[in-house]
Design an enzyme around this catalytic site. Structure first.
Site, PDB file in Angstrom:
ATOM      1  N   HIS A  45      51.990  23.507  32.809  1.00 27.50           N
ATOM      2  CA  HIS A  45      51.117  22.842  33.434  1.00 27.50           C
ATOM      3  C   HIS A  45      51.630  22.036  34.499  1.00 27.50           C
ATOM      4  O   HIS A  45      50.999  22.102  35.681  1.00 27.50           O
ATOM      5  CB  HIS A  45      50.177  22.126  32.271  1.00 27.50           C
ATOM      6  N   GLU A  46      52.494  21.054  34.219  1.00 25.96           N
ATOM      7  CA  GLU A  46      52.966  20.078  35.149  1.00 25.96           C
ATOM      8  C   GLU A  46      53.772  20.547  36.263  1.00 25.96           C
ATOM      9  O   GLU A  46      53.815  20.346  37.203  1.00 25.96           O
ATOM     10  CB  GLU A  46      53.899  18.990  34.522  1.00 25.96           C
ATOM     11  N   HIS A 103      51.540  21.990  38.613  1.00 25.83           N
ATOM     12  CA  HIS A 103      51.154  20.912  39.633  1.00 25.83           C
ATOM     13  C   HIS A 103      52.162  20.602  40.635  1.00 25.83           C
ATOM     14  O   HIS A 103      52.283  20.557  41.900  1.00 25.83           O
ATOM     15  CB  HIS A 103      51.074  19.569  38.993  1.00 25.83           C
ATOM     16  N   HIS A 105      52.270  23.250  43.363  1.00 18.91           N
ATOM     17  CA  HIS A 105      51.254  22.733  44.218  1.00 18.91           C
ATOM     18  C   HIS A 105      51.960  21.591  45.183  1.00 18.91           C
ATOM     19  O   HIS A 105      51.613  22.036  46.609  1.00 18.91           O
ATOM     20  CB  HIS A 105      50.114  22.144  43.464  1.00 18.91           C
TER      21      HIS A 105
HETATM   22 ZN   LIG Z   1      46.769  18.201  35.255  1.00 17.01          ZN
END
Ligand SMILES: [Zn+2]
Length: 684
Positions: A475-476, A479, A482
């Site tokens: 998940h991180e 990010h 991104h």
């Molecule tokens: Zn998040």
């Protein structure tokens, strides 16, 4: 004592980054440096703003918008290191500074948004925007900047500005009161139990309850408290129906117990002020104001998502309840099935259907191999490669530095990661940037970091993760991608600078690749035998994910719908709690499930602005990630190259350079529908 030494921002290690690979020279940064450097950097930024606002030349994109975007570089640099330290490696000196710096920063930025001469220049450009022949990204940045000023009240007359400031101040103090009342109710209530009352409770819960009792001066006993980490497992496992009921009633009445900590009047006042604020700024409702710069845009679009989900969730919950009632009857209960029975019988059903031990999975999830899996997926999808540079010092010896390269070998940026828990680190997991990536001016390459809190193994042993921890890592890292893949001109739309209901797409989407069979086969290898995870274990893990979705979706969606009901009207309800009851009745809310957050303790929405008219966005993001991954599944190839390129270009690289709806549609060919999310949750 404030330092009287003048700070040379062009040479100081906090602002002029001269360490290896262009990183800050962390070894030469002392805790005492922050305060004087912040002061100097704030002054420097003020001077830059004054130069823009007081410029005698007519406004141009160059001398106004670009100057505004590129200003404050020293402040950005010292801030990013400071907030990194405050989260990942803090101490008393840093904590004391935080209390000092937060209000200074908020005053600084609110002075900028209230600067009338500055707004006049932005407004001049905005009014002429058609004739300026701007490229799409520049036009969007101009519009966003203008809107930001307007939403802060730049176009109001003097009286309107004064009223807006008063409302904002009052709302912020009411928000603080709301949060403190909630905390007080949670802190003051405890149910003390003895050994004989603990039937059914697992060891981890017993020890947490023993500690909670000891902290409250009742050593040797056990306390049920209203912290979710005790309340939820207690109502899940306790065989004592009478105690479950007491705990349930106390939990759902937080903030509504009369007296000084009652939140009823706080909510009433906040809703009134929010409606007034929206009206003042020219919006039909507070929700319309809050949603204006999101992907959803309007309350109607939020309902178009939530309403069909609500219908399905009610159906699923009703079917689940029938099964739970059967279990309860079999267990000899002849009481009417109630809200304090749900978690208890659901756990019994889970144990019956999906008996498997988390501990069986752990040896297959070695931290270093899961990191490799994260990198490997990024190589397959986006062509990125990662080279670790050992021996480069960051903020702590555990922080690792990776050079990130594009497929053609050119340098993309830096990725730093700090995986292990320690006392100087805040709990949780997060991504942030020391520097974002953009092209404006001299340009900047992204320096992105991830912080985790995994338990550090003894020297020489491999760190092992739970499934949730491995998911968090993906998940991180999503990010982080991104931030790293960003390919925009303007700093204010770089990386994760997107709306709240869009920002979790890159991260939640990335989690899907953890459970792609090819990824697990290659990277989920047993720590002792080196053998891949057996398929049966994987299947059980995947099947268990949708269990209990009826309950979870009803409790979440009810809160999201309530948030919209409060805020999507032009006025405020006279009696919020009566309005809550009426709204639930209209929704056909089952009396056997409580909202995840009832009004008097709905901190997301009332303890500050945070998720007000925005609680839906958790589910919105889930719709996006499920629909986006379905695009890969439809091709039969989780790494489909053409699709991966569209994903890179429109989602991971685009930041906030275009409207999120336009970006998503460019990737997917259409707007998302909630279907894939409902399938993923097991609702259809
Ligand atoms: Zn998040």
């Amino acid at each position: 004592m404030p330092s009287t030494k003048t700070v040379d921002l062009a040479a100081h290690p906090l602002t002029a980054w001269q360490g290896p690979l262009g990183l800050p020279d962390f070894a030469h940064i002392g805790d005492g440096d922050f305060s004087p450097v912040f002061d100097a950097a704030l002054k420097a930024h003020e001077a830059e703003i004054e130069a823009i606002a007081g410029n005698k030349e007519a406004p141009t994109i160059e001398n106004t918008l670009a100057a505004l975007e590129l200003g404050g570089e020293a402040l950005d640099h010292v801030s990013s290191i400071f907030w990194c330290r405050a989260g990942a490696h803090t101490n008393e000196a840093i904590q004391a500074l935080e209390r000092d710096i937060s209000p200074k920063m908020s005053r600084h930025f609110s002075a900028i948004s209230m600067n009338e001469r500055l707004f006049a220049r932005i407004d001049d450009l905005y009014q002429r925007r058609e004739s300026l022949k701007l490229d799409a990204e520049t036009l969007r940045v101009l519009e966003k900047t203008w809107k930001g000023f307007v939403r802060s009240g730049a176009r109001l007359d003097a009286e309107g500005k004064k009223r807006l400031a008063a409302i904002s101040e009052e709302l912020s103090s009411l928000g603080t009161t709301f949060g403190q009342n909630m905390l007080a109710d949670e802190r003051d209530w405890a149910l003390f139990l003895d050994e004989a009352d603990l039937a059914g409770l697992p060891d981890f819960l017993k020890s947490a309850m023993a500690e909670a009792a000891e902290m409250r001066g009742q050593k040797g006993r056990y306390a049920v408290t209203l912290s979710r980490s005790i309340y939820e497992p207690f109502t899940t496992f306790s065989e004592r129906r009478d105690l479950r009921e007491i705990a349930f009633r106390a939990f759902t009445m937080r903030g509504q117990n009369g007296g000084a900590t009652d939140n009823t009047s706080v909510v009433r006042e906040m809703l009134k002020l929010r409606a007034e604020k929206a009206g003042l700024l020219g919006y039909a409702s507070f929700a319309a104001l809050k949603l204006d710069d999101t992907m959803a845009k309007t309350p109607k679009a939020v309902h178009a998502l939530l309403d069909p989900v609500w219908e399905k969730a009610l159906e699923k919950a009703a079917a689940d309840q029938t099964e739970l009632q059967r279990l309860a009857a079999e267990a000899g209960s002849n009481e009417k099935f109630a809200a304090w029975d749900w978690r208890f019988y659901q756990e019994k059903l889970r144990a019956e259907k999906f008996a498997f031990d988390e501990a069986e999975l752990k040896p297959y999830l070695q931290l270093d191999r899961i990191i490799d899996a994260c990198f490997d997926v990024a190589t397959k999808l986006f062509g990125l490669t990662f080279e670790e540079n050992k021996g480069i010092a960051a903020w702590h010896p555990d922080a690792r530095v990776f050079l990130v390269k594009n497929a053609d070998g050119s340098e993309r940026g830096l990725f730093l990661a700090d995986y292990f828990a320690r006392p100087s680190k805040r709990s949780g997991a997060w991504m942030s940037a020391l520097k974002s990536g953009y092209r404006l001016g001299h340009g900047s390459k992204p320096v992105i970091y991830n912080i985790m809190n995994f338990a550090k193994p003894p020297a020489g042993e491999a760190a092992l993760l739970s499934v949730d921890e491995a998911k968090t890592l993906f998940h991180e890292f999503g990010h982080a991608l991104h931030g790293m893949l960003t390919d925009v001109t303007w700093p204010s739309v770089a990386g994760t600078s997107v709306s709240r209901d869009f920002v979790e797409l890159p991260s939640q989407l990335y989690e899907h690749w953890l459970t792609v069979p090819a990824v697990l086969e290659k990277h989920a290898l047993h720590v002792k035998t080196g053998k891949p995870m057996p398929k049966v274990l994987l299947d059980k893990m995947l099947a268990a994910r949708t269990f209990g979705a009826g309950f979870a979706t009803v409790e979440f969606t009810a809160s999201a719908l309530m948030d919209m009901a409060y805020h999507a009207r032009p006025d405020a309800p006279a009696e919020p709690l009566r309005f809550e009851a009426e709204t639930l009745e209209k929704l056909d809310m089952p009396d056997t499930i409580a909202m995840r957050h009832r009004t008097p303790h709905f901190g997301h929405v009332f303890a500050g602005e945070g998720y007000s008219a925005g609680y839906y966005s958790y589910m919105w993001s889930e719709v996006l990630d499920a629909d986006a991954f379905a695009a890969f599944e439809e091709t039969g190839d989780p790494f489909n190259p053409a699709l991966a390129e569209r994903l890179r270009k429109n989602i991971y690289a685009a930041g906030g350079s275009k409207d999120p709806e336009e970006l998503y549609t460019a990737f997917r060919g259409k707007m998302p529908s909630p279907e894939a999310m409902m399938v993923k949750r097991g609702l259809v």
